[in-house]
Structure formats: C-alpha cells, structure tokens
Design an enzyme around this catalytic site. Structure first.
Site, mmCIF file in Angstrom:
data_model
loop_
_atom_site.group_PDB
_atom_site.id
_atom_site.type_symbol
_atom_site.label_atom_id
_atom_site.label_comp_id
_atom_site.label_asym_id
_atom_site.label_seq_id
_atom_site.Cartn_x
_atom_site.Cartn_y
_atom_site.Cartn_z
ATOM 1 N N ASP A 38 0.556 -0.792 -0.023
ATOM 2 C CA ASP A 38 0.042 -0.079 0.142
ATOM 3 C C ASP A 38 0.213 1.666 -0.055
ATOM 4 O O ASP A 38 1.979 0.881 0.544
ATOM 5 C CB ASP A 38 -0.478 0.087 1.083
ATOM 6 C CG ASP A 38 -1.646 0.849 1.145
ATOM 7 O OD1 ASP A 38 -3.036 0.302 1.300
ATOM 8 O OD2 ASP A 38 -2.089 2.148 1.096
ATOM 9 N N TYR A 153 -14.094 6.723 -13.940
ATOM 10 C CA TYR A 153 -14.036 5.629 -13.315
ATOM 11 C C TYR A 153 -14.158 3.693 -13.389
ATOM 12 O O TYR A 153 -13.969 3.024 -13.850
ATOM 13 C CB TYR A 153 -14.439 6.110 -11.178
ATOM 14 C CG TYR A 153 -13.991 4.619 -10.475
ATOM 15 C CD1 TYR A 153 -13.456 4.287 -10.138
ATOM 16 C CD2 TYR A 153 -15.598 4.803 -10.221
ATOM 17 C CE1 TYR A 153 -13.139 3.616 -9.492
ATOM 18 C CE2 TYR A 153 -15.697 3.287 -9.184
ATOM 19 C CZ TYR A 153 -14.436 3.288 -8.426
ATOM 20 O OH TYR A 153 -14.279 2.348 -7.584
ATOM 21 N N THR A 188 -16.900 1.664 3.274
ATOM 22 C CA THR A 188 -15.236 2.452 2.821
ATOM 23 C C THR A 188 -14.931 3.341 3.689
ATOM 24 O O THR A 188 -15.382 4.668 3.387
ATOM 25 C CB THR A 188 -14.178 1.718 2.028
ATOM 26 O OG1 THR A 188 -14.818 2.224 1.008
ATOM 27 C CG2 THR A 188 -14.968 -0.125 2.235
HETATM 28 P P1 ADP Z 1 -11.879 1.190 -0.943
HETATM 29 O O1 ADP Z 1 -13.406 1.549 -1.226
HETATM 30 O O2 ADP Z 1 -11.934 0.409 -2.846
HETATM 31 O O3 ADP Z 1 -11.877 -0.215 0.121
HETATM 32 P P2 ADP Z 1 -10.283 2.588 0.321
HETATM 33 O O4 ADP Z 1 -9.601 4.348 -0.111
HETATM 34 O O5 ADP Z 1 -10.981 2.204 1.086
HETATM 35 O O6 ADP Z 1 -10.932 1.823 -0.873
HETATM 36 O O7 ADP Z 1 -8.750 1.910 0.095
HETATM 37 C C1 ADP Z 1 -8.539 1.711 -0.659
HETATM 38 C C2 ADP Z 1 -6.863 1.434 -0.611
HETATM 39 O O8 ADP Z 1 -6.046 1.407 -1.365
HETATM 40 C C3 ADP Z 1 -6.316 2.373 0.467
HETATM 41 O O9 ADP Z 1 -5.454 1.728 1.480
HETATM 42 C C4 ADP Z 1 -5.397 2.846 -0.428
HETATM 43 O O10 ADP Z 1 -3.964 3.409 0.490
HETATM 44 C C5 ADP Z 1 -4.988 2.508 -1.199
HETATM 45 N N1 ADP Z 1 -4.097 2.891 -2.533
HETATM 46 C C6 ADP Z 1 -4.656 3.800 -3.662
HETATM 47 N N2 ADP Z 1 -4.170 4.287 -3.838
HETATM 48 C C7 ADP Z 1 -2.741 3.583 -4.395
HETATM 49 C C8 ADP Z 1 -1.195 2.999 -5.201
HETATM 50 N N3 ADP Z 1 -1.115 3.826 -5.693
HETATM 51 N N4 ADP Z 1 -0.596 2.232 -4.515
HETATM 52 C C9 ADP Z 1 -0.933 1.596 -3.614
HETATM 53 N N5 ADP Z 1 -1.450 1.440 -3.223
HETATM 54 C C10 ADP Z 1 -3.104 2.572 -3.487
#
Ligand code: ADP
Length: 259
Positions: A38, A153, A188
């Site tokens: 992440d 999206y 979320t």
């Molecule tokens: P969802 O509703 O899909 O669960 P969230 O925003 O709650 O969405 O979680 C998405 C996760 O993806 C977060 O932990 C965020 O830090 C991670 N994330 C988003 N963009 C990237 C990226 N470019 N690289 C790595 N992790 C990412």
C-alpha cells in the site's frame, strides 16, 4: 476445521484501508501469510499489526513499476513463494462527466486502477507459475452497469473486468486462475470521502443504503468472505469469473410494496 488459506502467501494491494483491510484480516485468520502492499505504509502497518504475525506491510505505489518490482522481490525474499495476488488498490474519482475530466485525472485513475495489474502480473507471474497460483481483481458493480458522472472510473473498472477474462484465458495453460469481484456500495473510507463530496452527503448516504436488494450497504467483510473462496481450493474450477457481491444491486427491480 481446516483453514481455507493455510500457509498460502498472498500479496494484497491496497490492504491499508477499506475492503483491502478487511481482506487482510480475513486472509490472516484463514492461515495465510499476507503481504500488504500500500502506498500508505502507516495504515498498512496498523492493519498488519491487527492481523497478527503472519501479516506484514510494504510501502509501494502500485502505479509505479519499479516500486511494484521491489515489493514483489521483498515478498519473495521473505516468504520464498507467492500463491495469490489480490489486486485491490484503487482510487475513486469525483463526480465529473467525461468531457470535464482532466487528462491528469484520467491517467491517474488508469495508472492506479488498471496499470497496477499489469505491473503485479509482470513481476509476480514467474512465482505464480511455480505455485499454480491465483489472481483476484477488485472490480466494481459500476464496471458492469455504469454510473452517472463517473465515466473515467467506470471505464477503469470495466477494463479490469475485460482484463480479468483475457488473463484467465492466457494463464489457464499455467493453471493460474484469474477472477474478479464486483462490490456495489461498501462502507469504506473511500465511500465516506466520496459521499462527503456530494452536494447533499446525508441524502447520498441514505440513497446508497437503498440500492442493494439484500439490505443496507455492508462493510468489507462480505467482500472478504467471497475473496477467501476465490483464493482457496474451493473455487479450483473457476476462472474468468466476474462475481458481483452486491446484494443484487445491479438487478434493478425492487418490490414496489416494500416498506
Ligand atoms: P475501497 O473503498 O476500495 O476499499 P479505500 O480508499 O478505503 O477504498 O482503500 C483503498 C486502498 O488502496 C487504500 O489503503 C489506499 O492507500 C490504497 N491505494 C490507493 N492508491 C494506491 C496506490 N497508487 N498504490 C498503493 N496503494 C494505493
């Protein structure tokens, strides 16, 4: 009772929050070693701590090939194998029709939501070939039916759906299964943020709670339960499947006399 993912090594992107965090906890409970990749390392570390000693965090931006390569390398150094990759990291877009979406926004959505799958596949494939592993992509119900004012999206999630099918065909000869899961509205932090950006956040939250035929918007655990199944041997004859886990939201028709 046997654990569903006993000793499997799972690379989970975007496990620092939301659906991914629920999946990390669930995979660890089912006996897997979980590498959370992440870009928010602090959040990922917290989830890893909550999930227990079989879970660890790696900070990386999944849209950057160099960072993905080194994340996969770290997993292989630590665990020696990879049995599953769950591509779950994603970003949402603000409400904008296509012609008002900036090029930067379009590119960023595709880099994070779609190109990341190209990177993880490129770097994890040799290990997945050895393990006859599985790939799971978090798509979305909107990739199946669309959503007003979110064309970019929606297009990323539609791409993930077609990519899942193409990858399933290409990698079946290597006994690698590739499936996708399509959540509808799941509570979320991402959805909370999105609601907050709407003109009437309270009305939007209430509306979202009515779209599923099976009840109000769930938490990520309902997605994690199906994800466990798709990573486990129980789904061993399934590939190229696009599974809505949406309480029937995409079916549209509701009983009109419902209270
Ligand atoms: P969802 O509703 O899909 O669960 P969230 O925003 O709650 O969405 O979680 C998405 C996760 O993806 C977060 O932990 C965020 O830090 C991670 N994330 C988003 N963009 C990237 C990226 N470019 N690289 C790595 N992790 C990412």
């Amino acid at each position: 009772m046997a654990l569903e993912l006993e000793n499997k090594v799972v690379v989970l992107t975007g496990g620092g929050d939301g659906i991914g965090a629920e999946c990390a906890l669930a995979y660890a409970r089912e006996g897997a070693w979980v590498a959370i990749v992440d870009r928010n390392l602090e959040a990922a570390k917290q989830v890893a701590e909550d999930a227990g000693s079989r879970c660890f965090a790696i900070g990386a931006d999944v849209s950057d090939g160099t960072q993905v390569a080194s994340a996969i390398e770290k997993v292989l150094q630590t665990c020696g194998r990879i049995d599953a990759v769950h591509n779950n990291a994603g970003v949402a877009s603000p409400s904008t029709p296509l012609h008002e979406t900036s090029e930067a926004e379009w590119d960023q959505l595709f880099r994070v939501n779609v190109k990341s799958v190209y990177w993880t596949t490129r770097f994890a494939l040799p290990a997945l070939m050895q393990s006859k592993g599985t790939i799971l992509n978090t798509a979305s119900m909107v990739g199946l039916i669309g959503q007003a004012d979110h064309a970019a999206y929606v297009a990323t999630k539609g791409s993930l759906i077609s990519l899942t099918k193409a990858m399933a065909v290409d990698y079946a000869p290597h006994s690698i299964r590739v499936n996708a899961i399509c959540p509808a509205a799941v509570w979320t932090p991402m959805l909370e943020r999105w609601c907050g950006e709407q003109p009437d956040p309270t009305a939007t939250r209430q509306l979202l709670d009515t779209i599923h035929l099976l009840g109000p918007s769930p938490r990520g655990d309902v997605i994690a339960d199906v994800a466990i199944f798709l990573l486990s041997e129980r789904s061993r004859f399934m590939t190229g499947c696009i599974l809505p886990v949406s309480g029937g939201a995409e079916l549209g028709y509701r009983r009109l006399n419902q209270e």
